[in-house]
Design an enzyme around this catalytic site. Structure first.
Site, PDB file in Angstrom:
ATOM      1  CG  HIS A  79      -1.839   1.164   1.338  1.00  0.00           C
ATOM      2  ND1 HIS A  79      -3.116   1.156   0.841  1.00  0.00           N
ATOM      3  CD2 HIS A  79      -1.660   2.400   1.863  1.00  0.00           C
ATOM      4  CE1 HIS A  79      -3.691   2.329   1.067  1.00  0.00           C
ATOM      5  NE2 HIS A  79      -2.820   3.108   1.692  1.00  0.00           N
ATOM      6  CD  GLU A  80       1.571   3.615   3.808  1.00  0.00           C
ATOM      7  OE1 GLU A  80       1.773   4.674   3.196  1.00  0.00           O
ATOM      8  OE2 GLU A  80       0.564   3.428   4.531  1.00  0.00           O
ATOM      9  CG  HIS A  89       0.101   6.228  -0.744  1.00  0.00           C
ATOM     10  ND1 HIS A  89      -0.896   6.951  -1.344  1.00  0.00           N
ATOM     11  CD2 HIS A  89      -0.480   5.587   0.310  1.00  0.00           C
ATOM     12  CE1 HIS A  89      -2.035   6.760  -0.675  1.00  0.00           C
ATOM     13  NE2 HIS A  89      -1.815   5.927   0.319  1.00  0.00           N
ATOM     14  CD  GLU A 144      -6.070   5.524   0.514  1.00  0.00           C
ATOM     15  OE1 GLU A 144      -5.232   6.441   0.636  1.00  0.00           O
ATOM     16  OE2 GLU A 144      -6.027   4.480   1.192  1.00  0.00           O
TER      17      GLU A 144
END
Lengths: 503, 503
Positions: A269-270, A273, A299
């Protein structure tokens, strides 16, 4: 021309001060000794004030207004810079310095009291500070100066708050989308609940040392295409991604020795980003255009890598052998299919950040519904916990047994209302562009090749390229040729989980 | 009173900006990604300029001059603040902004070229930038505005440079001290060279993992009294200690897996610096008095903990069992006495930073002698390497086979002349106050107790307490009742090494 140069000079000054502030914050969250926290807060507050004052100088405002009046004479990039600064100017214009200070004080206070309240699991401690934040948000909304175009679509305070985070998205857009999501997700969840499918979870709590999880993390970040020359990985209490400056994007995570799967997907997830920040067109940095990406867009990317890609059979097939090589003892009796199923288990639960891909949306929708009521003044802080608990029971079939796992779980309400919906909007966006991507690319073949470079390139060319220059509505249309809808996401969920749970 | 408040406000502003700069530098030396280094340099340069401009504002200068004229009406602490700022003002007063910029550019350039030159082991690359630094230092010396008292003792450019780092210490003071040191250290070294004493060194290159060295480091720092609530330990290319702010003192070191003894003593040294910074009277921070400690004083403390205490039999007896518990495989056939002897082995060598306690002073003395000649214009940059090599041969009996292990080894000449002597002055100071300490404390009993708290307390009460308010001469007299001399240090060396080497 002179005004443009002046604006850019000041933007450069501000970006350097912001780099320093973000570096100080990173330092605080990773290594700073406890005893220095207070002094560091002072330093950060001083530099933040300095940063604030750069753009709130009357000469800068003059330059922005002058240039905005002549924006059609500017080249595209300069025009976007001026438009973004003009938009920021309008949002802040009617807030006096004293009011800005009071708002920021409210937030700091709310954060401190929320921390205490969560620790004690006692909502009553947070109630008054929360009320102050709500009033502050209403004030921010009401004081916003609107362009004629804005005024036409932003109907009330909540619209004006949402627009700050995912600009141009209003309740008129979201209500039907979220209604459809609520209905179909609840239906899917109920079906899953009745499924007889057994999914192994015993191995998920096996001990994996921090050293080993660090190794897995580095492998995953490399696989995903993180540029270690222009970013780092570290650990902190809560995981996050922060762009410190153009060539410095940092990811942190928190390792739990009895919960390795959680750190795997936090990292995906990170890193999602981070890739978005690392791979934005370099011109964005030259023109100080990096406030255009909305939170919903951001997101969408992180959840694309975490869920759509990361929880797919193809990606599990790619990473499973490498992970098994790092922790053979933990996975020796676990098949790839068992790993895949465990990564996709659906369990309606109380905590948003631990929610699975299916029920996650329900956590967001109920917050969205509560936020609308709160900002409209129809739901009081006194009645909030009961309303919260009622919706959890209704949508997810679970009831918080205390405030900590209920209304106090998230930090967001210490500062922001209107931010939560972006978490679900991200899912709607990425499901849509994933369908477009599949027309251009053979995803299975790419994953089988072991190198996801072509997927990242597609993301750069289609998703990242104009993210800082277009509004979410323009952007999703530019990528997919269609207006935003919920069906892509819901169909994706229904297909995937019908297969997994043999519905 | 108003002027005093204003000065303090500006000192506070400056201290916050400096905190940010030091945090950014720490970030650069520990975790910052390579690709961001250049941007970070820009940010640091911008904030450094901002910090510089705070005290170089005409209103601040006005306040300093106003207060200095009335310094006898101020309380002691305010008076020291004003005196320190007045001193700084005089040193910088006649340097124009353009000149300051040029000096700083010279230094940056010299650093870059020195790095290249050292990498290539080719002095010719560094020669021209070095000449610019030398001229810059001469200019700084000549442009210093002197008080009547300063003018009476600072006879030439080199005196004026030395005074910046160990104020009030001149060649008239140092020449006889260093002559005595040179003579007696060379004599002692020659005796040691002829000793038949065999000291085991085979185990020193045994492999010790970074993880284990980290464990040893934490143990040593705790033992020594480092306050982990107000400081941290990290790793970087080169070890150093930095006070970021009042409650944030950071140590770094570099671990070599085949050289564990080196990291042990680097940690004792840096922790010594750190304890000095952590345990200064808190009033110093309140009054912005932290520029008073000279480099000589600081080095006396770090070398006290590293050598006088850390290389003593009592300290080895204290730490040896704990270290052995962490690395049993490495030390299982090594006795405590063998460990002690290896920590005190004397080997005349080419590199200052790797020198033993006995020959270290010779490295400093020969640099001091060369610096005097260079700044006086009697030694040209062309002739420097030959002069360097000749002195190494003469004092230490070793000859550099290339520039890297010769004249290019130290970074200091990329910016400073007059700084090197402080390294030896530190030894003279600490040997003197160690003799005083022994009159008050039973060192053997304290070390045997396993808790060196009483030694740290004595250091606080006698060595740290007034270090920021007194000149080195006043300070050593205040602690010991005597004027600075070399005999304590030389007698300490002669006694210790006569016993070790059975001379």
């Amino acid at each position: 021309m002179q005004q443009l140069e002046y604006l850019k000079e000041q933007m450069k000054r501000k970006s350097m001060i912001d780099d320093a502030v973000r570096t100080l914050l990173f330092d605080q969250s990773t290594v700073c000794p406890k005893g220095a926290m207070e002094d560091k807060n002072e330093t950060i507050a001083y530099l933040s004030e300095l940063s604030f004052s750069v753009l709130h100088d009357s000469k800068v405002t003059e330059a922005i207004l002058y240039l905005y009046d002549r924006k059609d004479e500017l080249d595209e990039w300069d025009r976007v810079l001026v438009e973004q600064q003009y938009r920021r100017y309008l949002i802040e214009k009617n807030i006096t310095t004293e009011e800005a200070y009071e708002l920021s004080l409210n937030e700091t206070n709310a954060f401190v009291e929320w921390s205490k309240a969560k620790e004690a699991s006692d909502y009553s401690i947070f109630k008054e500070p929360l009320l102050a934040v709500i009033k502050g948000c209403q004030k921010k909304a009401q004081k916003r100066e609107l362009t004629k175009e804005d005024a036409a679509i932003l109907k009330d305070d909540y619209d004006r708050l949402m627009d700050i985070y995912d600009r141009g998205m209003t309740q008129a857009d979201l209500d039907p989308l979220f209604d459809e999501c609520r209905e179909r997700i609840i239906a899917l969840t109920n079906k899953i609940r009745q499924s007889k499918k057994q999914i192994r979870t015993d191995f998920l709590s096996r001990h994996v040392s921090i050293e080993k999880q660090r190794e897995i993390t580095e492998y995953l970040m490399k696989l995903q295409g993180f540029d270690f020359n222009r970013g780092i990985f570290s650990t902190s209490e809560h995981g996050y991604t922060e762009r410190l400056s153009a060539n410095d994007v940092r990811i942190t995570t928190h390792f739990y020795e009895d919960c390795f799967m959680s750190s795997i997907y936090t990292v995906l997830h990170e890193t999602g980003h981070a890739i978005f920040d690392q791979r934005q067109p370099s011109k964005n940095n030259d023109y100080f255009i990096f406030e255009g990406k909305t939170l919903g867009m951001h997101e969408s990317v992180s959840r694309f890598y975490e869920n759509i890609l990361g929880r797919s059979r193809g990606y599990v097939h790619l990473m499973y052998p490498a992970i098994k090589e790092i922790i053979p003892d933990v996975l020796n009796d676990v098949s790839e299919e068992e790993f895949y199923l465990a990564a996709n288990i659906v369990t309606p639960s109380l905590i948003r950040t631990e929610a699975d891909e299916v029920t996650y949306g329900l956590h967001v929708i109920l917050r969205y519904e509560l936020e609308k009521e709160i900002i409209a003044g129809r739901l009081s802080v006194d009645d909030l916990p009961a309303a919260w608990n009622k919706k959890y029971e209704e949508y997810l079939g679970v009831s918080p047994s205390n405030d900590r796992e209920g209304v106090l779980q998230d930090v967001h309400w210490t500062s922001d209302f209107g931010y939560f919906p972006t978490y679900l909007m991200g899912n709607l966006y990425n499901a849509m562009y994933f369908n477009t991507m599949k027309q251009d690319l053979d995803i299975d073949a790419i994953l089988a090749s072991g190198d996801i470079g072509d997927i990242n390139k597609w993301m750069c060319d289609h998703v990242f390229e104009k993210a800082d220059r277009l509004s979410p509505k323009e952007w999703i249309k530019d990528i997919t040729g269609r207006n935003v809808c919920a069906d892509d996401f819901l169909t994706y969920l229904e297909n995937k989980y019908t297969e997994i749970y043999e519905l």
